[in-house]
Write an enzyme that holds these catalytic residues in place. Structure first.
Site, short mmCIF file in Angstrom:
data_model
loop_
_atom_site.label_atom_id
_atom_site.label_comp_id
_atom_site.label_asym_id
_atom_site.label_seq_id
_atom_site.Cartn_x
_atom_site.Cartn_y
_atom_site.Cartn_z
N GLN A 51 -2.19 -2.44 7.79
CA GLN A 51 -2.62 -3.85 7.74
C GLN A 51 -3.66 -4.06 6.60
O GLN A 51 -4.00 -3.13 5.91
CB GLN A 51 -3.22 -4.33 9.06
CG GLN A 51 -2.24 -4.46 10.20
CD GLN A 51 -2.04 -3.16 10.95
OE1 GLN A 51 -2.99 -2.49 11.28
NE2 GLN A 51 -0.81 -2.82 11.23
N LYS A 70 0.84 -1.22 0.00
CA LYS A 70 0.00 0.00 0.00
C LYS A 70 0.86 1.26 0.00
O LYS A 70 0.49 2.27 -0.58
CB LYS A 70 -0.89 0.03 1.26
CG LYS A 70 -1.90 -1.09 1.31
CD LYS A 70 -2.72 -1.03 2.59
CE LYS A 70 -1.96 -1.39 3.84
NZ LYS A 70 -1.47 -2.79 3.93
N GLY A 72 4.26 -1.98 8.38
CA GLY A 72 5.56 -1.74 7.75
C GLY A 72 5.30 -1.22 6.36
O GLY A 72 4.80 -1.94 5.51
N HIS A 73 5.58 0.06 6.14
CA HIS A 73 5.34 0.65 4.82
C HIS A 73 6.67 1.00 4.17
O HIS A 73 7.43 1.80 4.70
CB HIS A 73 4.46 1.90 4.95
CG HIS A 73 3.07 1.59 5.44
ND1 HIS A 73 2.23 2.52 5.95
CD2 HIS A 73 2.39 0.42 5.47
CE1 HIS A 73 1.08 1.95 6.29
NE2 HIS A 73 1.16 0.67 6.01
N THR A 75 -5.89 -8.07 13.71
CA THR A 75 -5.29 -7.04 14.55
C THR A 75 -6.41 -6.44 15.39
O THR A 75 -7.57 -6.85 15.29
CB THR A 75 -4.52 -6.01 13.69
OG1 THR A 75 -3.74 -5.19 14.56
CG2 THR A 75 -5.45 -5.16 12.83
N VAL A 99 4.96 -3.48 -11.19
CA VAL A 99 5.87 -4.54 -11.65
C VAL A 99 7.26 -4.43 -11.01
O VAL A 99 8.24 -4.95 -11.52
CB VAL A 99 5.99 -4.54 -13.20
CG1 VAL A 99 4.68 -4.95 -13.84
CG2 VAL A 99 6.45 -3.17 -13.72
P1 IMP Z 1 -0.89 -7.19 16.07
O1 IMP Z 1 -1.40 -6.19 15.11
O2 IMP Z 1 0.56 -7.00 16.42
O3 IMP Z 1 -1.77 -7.33 17.27
O4 IMP Z 1 -0.94 -8.64 15.34
C1 IMP Z 1 -2.16 -9.27 15.01
C2 IMP Z 1 -2.05 -10.00 13.69
O5 IMP Z 1 -1.93 -9.04 12.65
C3 IMP Z 1 -0.83 -10.90 13.55
O6 IMP Z 1 -1.16 -12.02 12.74
C4 IMP Z 1 0.17 -10.04 12.83
O7 IMP Z 1 1.14 -10.80 12.12
C5 IMP Z 1 -0.75 -9.30 11.89
N1 IMP Z 1 -0.23 -7.99 11.47
C6 IMP Z 1 -0.17 -6.86 12.19
N2 IMP Z 1 0.34 -5.87 11.45
C7 IMP Z 1 0.58 -6.38 10.25
C8 IMP Z 1 1.08 -5.82 9.03
O8 IMP Z 1 1.38 -4.61 8.89
N3 IMP Z 1 1.18 -6.69 7.98
C9 IMP Z 1 0.81 -7.97 8.06
N4 IMP Z 1 0.33 -8.54 9.17
C10 IMP Z 1 0.22 -7.74 10.25
#
Ligand code: IMP
Length: 427
Positions: free
Chosen positions: A227, A16, A40-41, A242, A417
């Site tokens: 997310q 994103k 993580g962006h 999350t 791409v």
């Molecule tokens: P939390 O957000 O740290 O509470 O994690 C809850 C779930 O969301 C876990 O499965 C994390 O791996 C996932 N998650 C949280 N942030 C990200 C993201 O930015 N990308 C992918 N998965 C995420």
């Protein structure tokens, strides 16, 4: 286009950040409204890579006012770290970066709590990022122990609050952690967070009226989700989600801007699927193909470094998330990663209890029982990272794009791409 939104339609990490970065040209504000430093962006511009976790992607563009909305949970050390990283890279960060006074604050006891709960033998772990996100949102909703950014700006008030909160937290954490638990010292924490408050102070505003005024003035606002929508606490694969609304649903509550001002919702999808942490994932590939996607797509968590689970594109899941987000157009990312395969699979339906279903079962325990039903499409077997127009792509790649749009039932506006801004095709 006064208000647009960029939202992930899978389980996060859909790239994103790149789309938000491209769209900053057409906007005045970029607003983050959910999550915290669990995101993580990554943005690659002119060969320079910027990795952001907490700050909106807009901070890389000086003309943008970037806003951390009230729905975000802020870990102040991370805020300071990211700001100094940008300053070192030569980017000016001043009042072009605003933080809502109503955003909640993450403390070290949130991380400790998460570590102890996720690690407990009795818990079925969610596989969180361990950034204290869930415990902080729990305190927000529980009200008694939640601390908002505004409170960091009032030292005596903060100290009194932390003395009460830390007493309670130490009791709970000692019960969870046993004899090895080291209690937190409320006064030390207060000193530390007063100092964080001083660093945050120039950026803190009541951002809701500010954004509403911007809407009235016809300013263009871009809402940046963190997310993916399938991790949304209400609409995702609960409990493997999350703890915020990572879909468009979070915009109104997490920024104060009514979603009726949204004129365009862009849904971001990868050309395949990934997921980090626990939870059902019907198209997951536990074989060499999954490993090949992970290797070529560099599918390792930006925040935790964990290998991401990889699988084929799941159109059932994406149709579902596109629907509850009211998506207008799709952005198809990481198409180049699939160049290595002779043929590609796309999940078009599931089999559940011996029956074919085309809708997404919203309950994780049902989703875990679903078997994917695939359609096979030809691969293109050659590098496409230099393509800049649809016509530059091999016929099989164009067919894959068309078919994805057809099965999901939405137009594909952008195809990516490669990580660089230039590696983008306006479809
Ligand atoms: P939390 O957000 O740290 O509470 O994690 C809850 C779930 O969301 C876990 O499965 C994390 O791996 C996932 N998650 C949280 N942030 C990200 C993201 O930015 N990308 C992918 N998965 C995420």
């Amino acid at each position: 286009m006064p208000c647009s939104s960029v939202v992930g339609l899978q389980w996060g990490d859909e790239a994103k950040g790149k789309i938000v970065d491209i769209l900053t040209e057409e906007h005045d504000f970029v607003v983050r409204y959910n999550g915290g430093a669990n995101a993580g962006h990554t943005v690659v511009r002119d060969g320079k890579t910027f990795k952001l976790s907490l700050l909106p992607t807009g901070v890389i563009s000086p003309h943008i006012t970037s806003v951390i909305g009230n729905g975000v949970v802020v870990y102040p050390p991370r805020f300071t770290e990211e700001v100094s990283g940008l300053t070192k890279a030569g980017l000016a960060v001043g009042d072009n970066l605003l933080v809502s006074n109503h955003a909640h604050v993450i403390f070290p006891y949130h991380m400790e709590e998460e570590k102890l709960i996720e690690g407990a033998a009795t818990t079925q772990a969610i596989g969180t990022t361990k950034r204290g996100i869930g415990p902080c949102y729990q305190d927000k909703l529980g009200r008694l122990n939640g601390v908002r950014v505004e409170e960091l700006l009032h030292p005596d008030h903060l100290r009194n609050r932390l003395r009460a909160i830390v007493t309670h937290k130490n009791r709970v954490l000692a019960a969870l952690g046993g004899p090895s638990f080291q209690p937190f010292d409320a006064d030390l924490l207060a000193d530390e967070y007063v100092a964080h408050g001083d660093r945050l102070r120039p950026h803190v505003r009541d951002t809701t009226p500010l954004l509403l005024a911007a809407v009235r003035e016809g300013k263009r606002i871009l809402f940046e989700a963190a997310q993916g929508s399938l991790l949304d606490v209400d609409h995702g694969t609960y409990p493997y989600v999350t703890s915020s609304n990572s879909s468009v649903a979070g915009i109104w509550s997490g920024s104060g801007v009514p979603t009726r001002h949204l004129t365009r919702v862009l849904g971001v999808i990868k050309a395949y699927s990934t997921r980090v942490g626990g939870g059902p994932f019907p198209t997951e590939l536990l074989d060499d193909t999954g490993e090949a996607i992970r290797r070529v797509g560099r599918e390792y968590g930006t925040v935790t470094g964990r290998p991401r689970r990889c699988g084929w594109f799941d159109a059932v899941a994406v149709r579902h998330s596109a629907a509850f987000n009211g998506v207008d157009e799709l952005c198809l990312m990481l198409l180049d990663v699939l160049a290595q395969f002779d043929s590609l699979k796309v999940c078009v339906a599931y089999e559940l209890d011996g029956k074919r279903i085309e809708t997404f079962p919203g309950d994780a325990f049902l989703l875990a029982q679903c078997e994917p039903i695939y359609e096979t499409l030809p691969g293109w077997g050659k590098d496409i990272t230099a393509a800049r127009n649809l016509a530059d792509l091999p016929a099989a790649a164009r067919r894959y794009i068309d078919r994805l749009g057809e099965i999901v039932g939405l137009p594909i506006a952008i195809v990516s791409v490669g990580p660089d801004r230039a590696q983008t095709i306006r479809a």
